[in-house]
Write a protein that holds these residues in place. Sequence first.
Motif, PDB file in Angstrom:
ATOM      1  N   TRP A   1      44.615  32.017  42.314  1.00 29.93           N
ATOM      2  CA  TRP A   1      45.653  31.726  41.328  1.00 29.93           C
ATOM      3  C   TRP A   1      44.969  31.473  39.999  1.00 29.93           C
ATOM      4  N   CYS A   2      45.320  32.251  38.964  1.00 28.96           N
ATOM      5  CA  CYS A   2      44.789  32.020  37.621  1.00 28.96           C
ATOM      6  C   CYS A   2      45.678  30.967  36.961  1.00 28.96           C
ATOM      7  N   VAL A   3      45.123  29.794  36.751  1.00 32.09           N
ATOM      8  CA  VAL A   3      45.876  28.684  36.183  1.00 32.09           C
ATOM      9  C   VAL A   3      46.307  28.999  34.751  1.00 32.09           C
ATOM     10  N   ASP A   4      45.464  29.691  33.996  1.00 33.87           N
ATOM     11  CA  ASP A   4      45.763  30.000  32.594  1.00 33.87           C
ATOM     12  C   ASP A   4      46.861  31.050  32.438  1.00 33.87           C
ATOM     13  N   CYS A   5      46.906  32.032  33.344  1.00 32.71           N
ATOM     14  CA  CYS A   5      47.894  33.113  33.259  1.00 32.71           C
ATOM     15  C   CYS A   5      49.122  32.857  34.130  1.00 32.71           C
ATOM     16  N   ASN A   6      49.056  31.845  34.998  1.00 30.72           N
ATOM     17  CA  ASN A   6      50.137  31.562  35.946  1.00 30.72           C
ATOM     18  C   ASN A   6      50.435  32.774  36.811  1.00 30.72           C
ATOM     19  N   GLU A   7      49.381  33.376  37.367  1.00 32.15           N
ATOM     20  CA  GLU A   7      49.545  34.549  38.210  1.00 32.15           C
ATOM     21  C   GLU A   7      48.687  34.443  39.460  1.00 32.15           C
ATOM     22  N   ALA A   8      49.251  34.929  40.561  1.00 33.32           N
ATOM     23  CA  ALA A   8      48.504  35.072  41.803  1.00 33.32           C
ATOM     24  C   ALA A   8      47.818  36.422  41.770  1.00 33.32           C
ATOM     25  N   MET A   9      46.576  36.475  42.281  1.00 32.90           N
ATOM     26  CA  MET A   9      45.818  37.724  42.208  1.00 32.90           C
ATOM     27  C   MET A   9      45.097  38.023  43.518  1.00 32.90           C
ATOM     28  N   CYS A  10      45.009  39.317  43.819  1.00 31.91           N
ATOM     29  CA  CYS A  10      44.240  39.777  44.972  1.00 31.91           C
ATOM     30  C   CYS A  10      42.754  39.730  44.611  1.00 31.91           C
ATOM     31  N   GLN A  11      41.909  40.056  45.563  1.00 29.52           N
ATOM     32  CA  GLN A  11      40.468  40.005  45.322  1.00 29.52           C
ATOM     33  C   GLN A  11      40.049  40.947  44.196  1.00 29.52           C
ATOM     34  N   ASN A  12      40.587  42.171  44.188  1.00 31.00           N
ATOM     35  CA  ASN A  12      40.218  43.148  43.153  1.00 31.00           C
ATOM     36  C   ASN A  12      40.643  42.689  41.761  1.00 31.00           C
ATOM     37  N   CYS A  13      41.884  42.225  41.639  1.00 31.56           N
ATOM     38  CA  CYS A  13      42.378  41.783  40.324  1.00 31.56           C
ATOM     39  C   CYS A  13      41.629  40.544  39.846  1.00 31.56           C
ATOM     40  N   THR A  14      41.300  39.636  40.773  1.00 34.39           N
ATOM     41  CA  THR A  14      40.528  38.445  40.414  1.00 34.39           C
ATOM     42  C   THR A  14      39.170  38.847  39.861  1.00 34.39           C
ATOM     43  N   SER A  15      38.528  39.783  40.534  1.00 32.08           N
ATOM     44  CA  SER A  15      37.214  40.246  40.110  1.00 32.08           C
ATOM     45  C   SER A  15      37.271  40.867  38.710  1.00 32.08           C
ATOM     46  N   VAL A  16      38.249  41.714  38.477  1.00 34.34           N
ATOM     47  CA  VAL A  16      38.413  42.358  37.164  1.00 34.34           C
ATOM     48  C   VAL A  16      38.746  41.312  36.105  1.00 34.34           C
ATOM     49  N   HIS A  17      39.632  40.377  36.445  1.00 34.87           N
ATOM     50  CA  HIS A  17      40.068  39.332  35.516  1.00 34.87           C
ATOM     51  C   HIS A  17      38.875  38.480  35.058  1.00 34.87           C
ATOM     52  N   LYS A  18      37.977  38.201  35.980  1.00 32.04           N
ATOM     53  CA  LYS A  18      36.806  37.382  35.654  1.00 32.04           C
ATOM     54  C   LYS A  18      35.794  38.125  34.784  1.00 32.04           C
ATOM     55  N   ARG A  19      35.869  39.454  34.755  1.00 31.41           N
ATOM     56  CA  ARG A  19      34.941  40.247  33.943  1.00 31.41           C
ATOM     57  C   ARG A  19      35.475  40.556  32.554  1.00 31.41           C
ATOM     58  N   GLN A  20      36.790  40.433  32.355  1.00 35.34           N
ATOM     59  CA  GLN A  20      37.384  40.760  31.056  1.00 35.34           C
ATOM     60  C   GLN A  20      37.031  39.700  30.015  1.00 35.34           C
ATOM     61  N   LYS A  21      36.753  40.135  28.815  1.00 33.93           N
ATOM     62  CA  LYS A  21      36.363  39.230  27.738  1.00 33.93           C
ATOM     63  C   LYS A  21      37.444  38.174  27.479  1.00 33.93           C
ATOM     64  N   MET A  22      38.705  38.588  27.471  1.00 33.60           N
ATOM     65  CA  MET A  22      39.807  37.680  27.165  1.00 33.60           C
ATOM     66  C   MET A  22      40.057  36.649  28.260  1.00 33.60           C
ATOM     67  N   SER A  23      39.639  36.933  29.504  1.00 34.03           N
ATOM     68  CA  SER A  23      40.005  36.041  30.610  1.00 34.03           C
ATOM     69  C   SER A  23      38.823  35.533  31.432  1.00 34.03           C
ATOM     70  N   ARG A  24      37.620  35.800  31.013  1.00 35.32           N
ATOM     71  CA  ARG A  24      36.467  35.407  31.840  1.00 35.32           C
ATOM     72  C   ARG A  24      36.298  33.894  31.951  1.00 35.32           C
ATOM     73  N   ASP A  25      36.865  33.121  31.027  1.00 34.30           N
ATOM     74  CA  ASP A  25      36.750  31.664  31.080  1.00 34.30           C
ATOM     75  C   ASP A  25      37.964  30.997  31.724  1.00 34.30           C
TER      76      ASP A  25
END
Length: 151
Positions: free
Chosen positions: A120-144
Amino acid sequence: MATSQTEGISITTCPICLEEFKTPKYLPCLHSFCESCLNSYIISALKSESRGKSGKTEFHCPVCREVVTPPVPSVKYQEWAQQFPLNHLLVALMDQNKLKAKVKLCDPCKAIDDAPAVSWCVDCNEAMCQNCTSVHKRQKMSRDHCFKKYR
């Protein structure tokens, strides 16, 4: 027999896009909209109303048509939607609904497949699968962003 158009619409549904709210903002009349939907509406409404005239400092609520003045009208109208307060009650209701779901699905993947959520991304209020979590953590806007594990 005619069916109601509001069938299946919940309190957590934006009246503009008819999807679950994303960053719900509320107006002084207490109607709530996704920030991006409200922004698109304001831009569209002011362009059609002004027909080239500048200096508008208000718009009408898309639901009740009440005249709405943004908190800081001197800011560019393209940024007015950001000024309205976040509807924390709706955010809490959506969070509660997501936690009640027995099998939570990935929010970004919903339209494509039924990938189970693992975080669960607390900042985006979204549940994510393993693939989306991995991509989300690599994006400049959402890595933190802060993540929580699903049970």
